[in-house]
Design a protein around this motif. Structure first.
Motif, short mmCIF file in Angstrom:
data_model
loop_
_atom_site.label_atom_id
_atom_site.label_comp_id
_atom_site.label_asym_id
_atom_site.label_seq_id
_atom_site.Cartn_x
_atom_site.Cartn_y
_atom_site.Cartn_z
N PRO A 162 0.80 -1.22 0.00
CA PRO A 162 0.00 0.00 0.00
C PRO A 162 0.83 1.27 0.00
O PRO A 162 0.30 2.34 -0.20
N ALA A 221 -6.56 3.68 2.10
CA ALA A 221 -6.14 4.69 1.13
C ALA A 221 -7.17 5.82 1.03
O ALA A 221 -6.82 7.00 0.94
N SER A 272 -6.61 9.81 1.82
CA SER A 272 -6.94 10.81 0.80
C SER A 272 -7.89 11.87 1.35
O SER A 272 -7.72 13.06 1.10
#
Length: 499
Positions: free
Chosen positions: A14, A139, A143
């Protein structure tokens, strides 16, 4: 290089950076005997390419199909995600009702969906199926944080904890211990109490270490081990000579320290306080940071907070060392002009691991210092922080609510202190006037120390202060609510104890 480690199926990383695409450029030149010229040739970017290959090899060596999470750790970590995640999902449903921004709402709905899948899969012990949803949700959570500047609600931070911890569980269960450790580092950086993952962190750290059968070492050299007699060199980095020196002593009794300094709120420099710490010699070695702990993720501030343009980035310690500490250490000292330059090149060279509780993240570092100095009193410590950075870092004028023992371990710093009685002359940034998180706590001054604008802040001309150049081994007592400004004059490592 042959890595003597069992093969295993690798999951996606990741964080990137560890599995680079093959590059047709060979930094060592061709091995072919047909070359007209067998002299050594270099390729532009070859050193960076070599570092990438080394990181990739070390990451591959940190994976194993052996040593998977034992049941009691797996059960405890999974239970945390299931129980906390179920509560968070209820809170997120309420959060969505108050969100008007369509883009943010889309993020929240996607995070909600990922967390629901993760909780369901963990309940059925489907760790492989859990991985993709956990990875996607982690993720998305990052973000949202980076684009919005903060999580819109505390429930979304808790959702990030659950999703990231789930990704770490899946990685560790598959034997990918380096990847699992990187995710756990991020979870702690973003506020999850270490107690929640203590056993899992210790287990993953151990297996990440022992599974690295072959370690490829990077060499970065040492930071100059400055001595007390080098203080004259550091004076060249000052904007003006020391005019109001802080009182300094070679030693102080516990009783005198308490009665004359702590109770009276008087600052004091204790020269050579930490001269016997192993860290004084050991932490000068940049190879130590890059190779012993280079795979650990830490939060780094890039740029200057007070002059604007500062950003935060999570990076590996070996990348921090190679990209920032090593270039900084090639300069004997950093002048004020270098620290405050407006050129993009100079700005990009300043980086700081600031006020980070790295000793909770990497507890073995405590072996290199005095973890609980007796001068901190019977009540004990509140926090222990590390400060690791390039030359040119500047901590704006501010105060803290704790008494503070500030110890210089590597390199040199200039410190200026104003007593709390000078507050009326220091143009405190009030909470309602703060344009960002800078100054929002009401403990920051608008004065730009060493670059004062007395036209804009006329009363500051009469504010009284004391100042000192801190050298390796020196300790500075900063009383609670005393205003202080700090600038690093070289590559630097400091430790402070709040009590």
């Amino acid at each position: 290089v042959t890595i003597d480690a069992p093969e295993c199926e690798e999951m996606p990383d990741p964080f990137g950076g560890d599995d680079e695409e093959e590059d047709s450029d060979d930094p060592f030149g061709s091995d072919s005997d047909d070359d007209e010229d067998d002299a050594v040739k270099t390729t532009e970017g070859g050193e960076a390419l070599l570092e990438q290959r080394v990181l990739s090899l070390n990451n591959a060596a940190g994976s194993s199909t052996l040593g998977r999470l034992p049941l009691f750790i797996l059960a405890k970590s999974s239970s945390y995600v299931i129980n906390t995640g179920s509560d968070v999902l209820d809170d997120i449903s309420d959060t969505k009702k108050g969100v008007c921004d369509k883009d943010i709402l889309e993020y929240i709905e996607s995070i909600d969906m990922c967390l629901r899948k993760v909780v369901k899969m963990l309940q059925s012990r489907d760790f492989v199926g859990c991985f993709s949803s956990a990875l996607k949700g982690e993720a998305l959570g990052l973000s949202l944080l980076y684009q919005n500047g903060s999580w819109p609600d505390a429930s979304l931070r808790a959702a990030y904890w659950c999703l990231a911890l789930s990704a770490a569980i899946a990685n560790a269960d598959a034997g990918n211990f380096n990847s699992a450790l990187a995710i756990l580092d991020k979870v702690i950086i973003f506020g999850l109490p270490k107690e929640c993952v203590k056993q899992m962190m210790e287990y993953v750290q151990y297996h990440s270490l022992i599974n690295s059968r072959i370690k490829v070492y990077l060499r970065f050299g040492r930071v100059n081990a400055y001595q007390s007699e080098d203080v004259n060199l550091m004076k060249d980095a000052l904007s003006r000579p020391i005019e109001y020196p802080l009182k300094s002593v070679l030693g102080v009794s516990r009783n005198d320290f308490d009665c004359k300094y702590v109770l009276e709120s008087h600052p004091l420099v204790i020269r050579g306080f930490a001269a016997s710490w192993p860290a004084i010699e050991k932490w000068c070695d940049m190879d130590f940071w890059a190779n012993a702990h280079g795979h650990r993720l830490v939060p780094i501030e890039l740029g200057d907070m007070q002059r604007g343009g500062m950003k935060e980035q999570i990076m590996r310690l070996d990348n921090f060392t190679s990209s920032y500490l090593k270039p900084s250490s090639e300069k004997a000292c950093w002048s004020l002009e270098m620290a405050t330059s407006d050129s993009d090149k100079d700005k990009s060279q300043v980086a700081y691991l600031a006020q980070h509780q790295v000793f909770e993240q990497i507890p073995e570092l405590l072996d290199d210092i005095m973890p609980s100095p007796s001068l901190c009193g019977e009540a004990g410590l509140t926090h222990v922080n590390a400060w690791i950075g390039t030359g040119g870092t500047r901590t704006p004028l501010h105060f803290d609510s704790y008494d503070n023992l500030f110890v210089q371990v590597v390199g040199s710093k200039y410190v200026r202190i104003y007593g709390n009685s000078e507050t009326d002359k220091l143009y405190v940034i009030r909470k309602n006037d703060a344009k960002s998180s800078y100054g929002a706590q009401g403990n920051m001054s608008a004065i730009d120390c060493e670059l004062e604008d007395h036209g804009a802040h006329p009363a500051s001309r009469n504010a009284k202060y004391t100042e000192v150049i801190m050298m390796p081994g020196d300790c500075l007592f900063i009383p609670a609510r005393a205003w202080h400004y700090v600038r690093s004059l070289s590559t630097s490592v400091s430790v402070n104890f709040w009590f």
